[in-house]
Design a protein around this motif. Structure first.
Motif, mmCIF file in Angstrom:
data_model
loop_
_atom_site.group_PDB
_atom_site.id
_atom_site.type_symbol
_atom_site.label_atom_id
_atom_site.label_comp_id
_atom_site.label_asym_id
_atom_site.label_seq_id
_atom_site.Cartn_x
_atom_site.Cartn_y
_atom_site.Cartn_z
ATOM 1 N N UNK A 1 0.834 -1.210 0.000
ATOM 2 C CA UNK A 1 0.000 0.000 0.000
ATOM 3 C C UNK A 1 0.859 1.246 0.000
ATOM 4 N N UNK A 2 0.400 2.264 -0.746
ATOM 5 C CA UNK A 2 1.123 3.523 -0.816
ATOM 6 C C UNK A 2 1.091 4.211 0.542
ATOM 7 N N UNK A 3 2.047 5.079 0.772
ATOM 8 C CA UNK A 3 2.068 5.949 1.936
ATOM 9 C C UNK A 3 2.029 5.155 3.231
ATOM 10 N N UNK A 4 2.798 4.044 3.220
ATOM 11 C CA UNK A 4 2.756 3.196 4.406
ATOM 12 C C UNK A 4 3.128 3.942 5.674
ATOM 13 N N UNK A 5 4.114 4.870 5.529
ATOM 14 C CA UNK A 5 4.536 5.595 6.726
ATOM 15 C C UNK A 5 3.395 6.413 7.302
ATOM 16 N N UNK A 6 2.424 6.721 6.451
ATOM 17 C CA UNK A 6 1.298 7.538 6.909
ATOM 18 C C UNK A 6 0.179 6.691 7.496
ATOM 19 N N UNK A 7 0.366 5.391 7.491
ATOM 20 C CA UNK A 7 -0.689 4.551 8.051
ATOM 21 C C UNK A 7 -0.548 4.573 9.565
ATOM 22 N N UNK A 8 -1.028 5.657 10.120
ATOM 23 C CA UNK A 8 -0.931 5.820 11.558
ATOM 24 C C UNK A 8 -1.768 4.703 12.175
ATOM 25 N N UNK A 9 -1.104 3.891 12.943
ATOM 26 C CA UNK A 9 -1.752 2.719 13.519
ATOM 27 C C UNK A 9 -3.090 3.062 14.140
ATOM 28 N N UNK A 218 -4.521 6.190 16.994
ATOM 29 C CA UNK A 218 -3.155 6.484 17.420
ATOM 30 C C UNK A 218 -2.451 7.210 16.283
ATOM 31 N N UNK A 219 -1.811 8.310 16.598
ATOM 32 C CA UNK A 219 -1.038 9.052 15.593
ATOM 33 C C UNK A 219 0.425 8.673 15.773
ATOM 34 N N UNK A 220 1.019 8.227 14.670
ATOM 35 C CA UNK A 220 2.415 7.794 14.755
ATOM 36 C C UNK A 220 3.373 8.974 14.765
ATOM 37 N N UNK A 221 4.533 8.742 15.358
ATOM 38 C CA UNK A 221 5.586 9.754 15.302
ATOM 39 C C UNK A 221 6.126 9.799 13.873
ATOM 40 N N UNK A 222 6.255 10.996 13.287
ATOM 41 C CA UNK A 222 6.664 11.065 11.880
ATOM 42 C C UNK A 222 8.089 10.591 11.617
ATOM 43 N N UNK A 223 8.919 10.479 12.647
ATOM 44 C CA UNK A 223 10.294 10.054 12.393
ATOM 45 C C UNK A 223 10.460 8.546 12.585
ATOM 46 N N UNK A 224 10.150 8.053 13.776
ATOM 47 C CA UNK A 224 10.421 6.628 14.002
ATOM 48 C C UNK A 224 9.204 5.734 13.785
ATOM 49 N N UNK A 225 8.042 6.342 13.609
ATOM 50 C CA UNK A 225 6.871 5.551 13.225
ATOM 51 C C UNK A 225 6.139 4.858 14.359
ATOM 52 N N UNK A 226 6.677 4.918 15.562
ATOM 53 C CA UNK A 226 5.938 4.300 16.670
ATOM 54 C C UNK A 226 4.810 5.240 17.097
ATOM 55 N N UNK A 227 3.745 4.689 17.709
ATOM 56 C CA UNK A 227 2.652 5.565 18.121
ATOM 57 C C UNK A 227 3.148 6.656 19.066
ATOM 58 N N UNK A 228 2.761 7.884 18.773
ATOM 59 C CA UNK A 228 3.157 9.023 19.598
ATOM 60 C C UNK A 228 2.058 9.347 20.598
ATOM 61 N N UNK A 229 0.834 9.480 20.087
ATOM 62 C CA UNK A 229 -0.298 9.792 20.975
ATOM 63 C C UNK A 229 -1.501 8.946 20.550
#
Ligand code: AMP
Ligand code: MG
Length: 344
Positions: A1-9, A218-229
């Motif tokens: 899937x496109x924009x995988x990094x944007x798939x905020x868990x 959950x919104x992922x951290x834009x750098x490391x991708x783990x959930x931020x909040x």
């Protein structure tokens, strides 16, 4: 899937077992994004009918709003604008153009869907990221900025749409997903779905409730991708995040993000992601893009101008910037390097 990094868990708390009413689920594609749809309804047939209609509407939207492929409405409009011609209005187009103009005005011009030529010049009209190669010639960028394309140039009268400025080229990349999410919720509600969630790669909106608990994103951290909040999402809310991390041009060790500052014609680099909670998905989508452009110097102007109260930025130095109302909504999964709550 496109924009995988944007798939905020997406964490769906309060799962189906919590609810006495069954949750129907389906996945559809639009704009290269997998859209997850959930509806609280015992009526499987009604849900299937809604999905059939939605599938149809999504493929029409994809075809009509594509900025550079095919011969859809947007491609034909942009060609007409460049040649100084007018086109006949089609159903729904006026509403879309008016909404886009309102968002541009409210964001102080930072969200500007008329800068399609600039987006194309930077090579971002592609499905293949990252883009490689040197940035465009400064002279070419300057010329497009000096032409000042704006939604204000678009005139609608007598059933026709024209542009007073031939440099206007529409690119709905900054809010098409929001528009699609709004359309999906409208269709679900018309088919009698009491509660529904539409999640387009982590950008989502909900109507109604399911079970005892809220939906939660959950919104992922834009750098490391783990959930931020994590954020509980209530009836009638949309949560949209815009980031400049996955889609970019790379050259000689530098990254050029796909979100451009219409004032300068260059990619933004201070803000890595912006998250907005609002009542309208298209507005939230446009606002998130505008906030990335605004940076910390201008984000409060965008918050006020667009009538937002809940917004969050993550800047390249790792700081999480919050409006006071957003501070009240989030729960950190991982504490940030630094947090700053800005008075409204
Ligand atoms: P989003 O992911 O919603 O922030 O949208 C980013 C997309 O919007 C880009 O890939 C471009 O197609 C388009 N875009 C880039 N810069 C802008 C801008 N300043 N205003 C509106 N749309 C933009
Ligand atoms: Mg956006």
């Amino acid at each position: 899937m496109k924009r995988l990094w944007l798939v905020w868990l997406l964490l769906l708390l309060g799962a189906c077992s919590q609810s006495s009413v069954p949750i129907q689920q389906r996945q559809l594609y639009v704009f290269g994004t997998l859209v997850e749809i959930q509806a609280v309804s015992p009526d499987e047939a009604a849900f299937s009918a809604a999905m059939a209609e939605l599938q149809q509407v999504f493929s029409t939207l994809h075809e009509q709003w594509h900025a550079w492929k095919g011969n859809g409405l947007l491609v034909r409009l942009n060609r007409a604008f460049a040649e100084g011609r007018c086109l006949a209005l089609e159903p729904g187009l006026e509403r879309l153009l008016v909404r886009a103009r309102e968002a541009e005005a409210a964001s102080g011009g930072l969200f500007n869907p008329a800068i399609g030529r600039l987006v194309a010049l930077w090579g971002f009209h592609t499905d293949d990221f990252p883009v490689h190669g040197p940035p465009p010639e400064p002279e070419a960028i300057r010329a497009l900025v000096a032409a000042r394309p704006s939604m204000r140039d678009i005139r609608i009268a007598g059933g026709r749409v024209c542009s007073a400025n031939p440099s206007v080229a529409l690119d709905l990349g900054g809010f098409a997903k929001g528009l699609a999410v709004d359309v999906a919720l409208e269709i679900l509600s018309r088919h009698g779905m009491a509660g529904a969630l539409v999640n387009a790669g982590g950008d989502l909106a909900v109507r109604g409730h399911h079970g005892q608990r809220d939906w939660r994103v959950a919104v992922r951290h834009p750098v490391h991708g783990r959930p931020l909040v994590t954020i509980p999402v209530a009836d009638g809310e949309a949560v949209f995040t815009s980031g400049n991390y996955y889609r970019y041009r790379e050259h000689a060790g530098s990254r050029y993000a796909h979100i451009l500052d219409p004032r300068m014609g260059y990619p933004v680099d201070e803000v890595l992601s912006a998250t907005v909670i609002a009542e309208d998905a298209a507005w939230a989508d446009a606002a998130a893009t505008a906030l990335v452009v605004a940076g910390t110097r201008g984000w409060m102007d965008v918050v006020r101008g667009m009538g937002l109260s809940q917004a969050m930025l993550v800047t390249a130095d790792g700081t999480v910037h919050l409006t006071p109302a957003m501070k009240g909504r989030i729960q950190y999964v991982e504490p940030p390097v630094r947090e700053r709550v800005w008075p409204l």
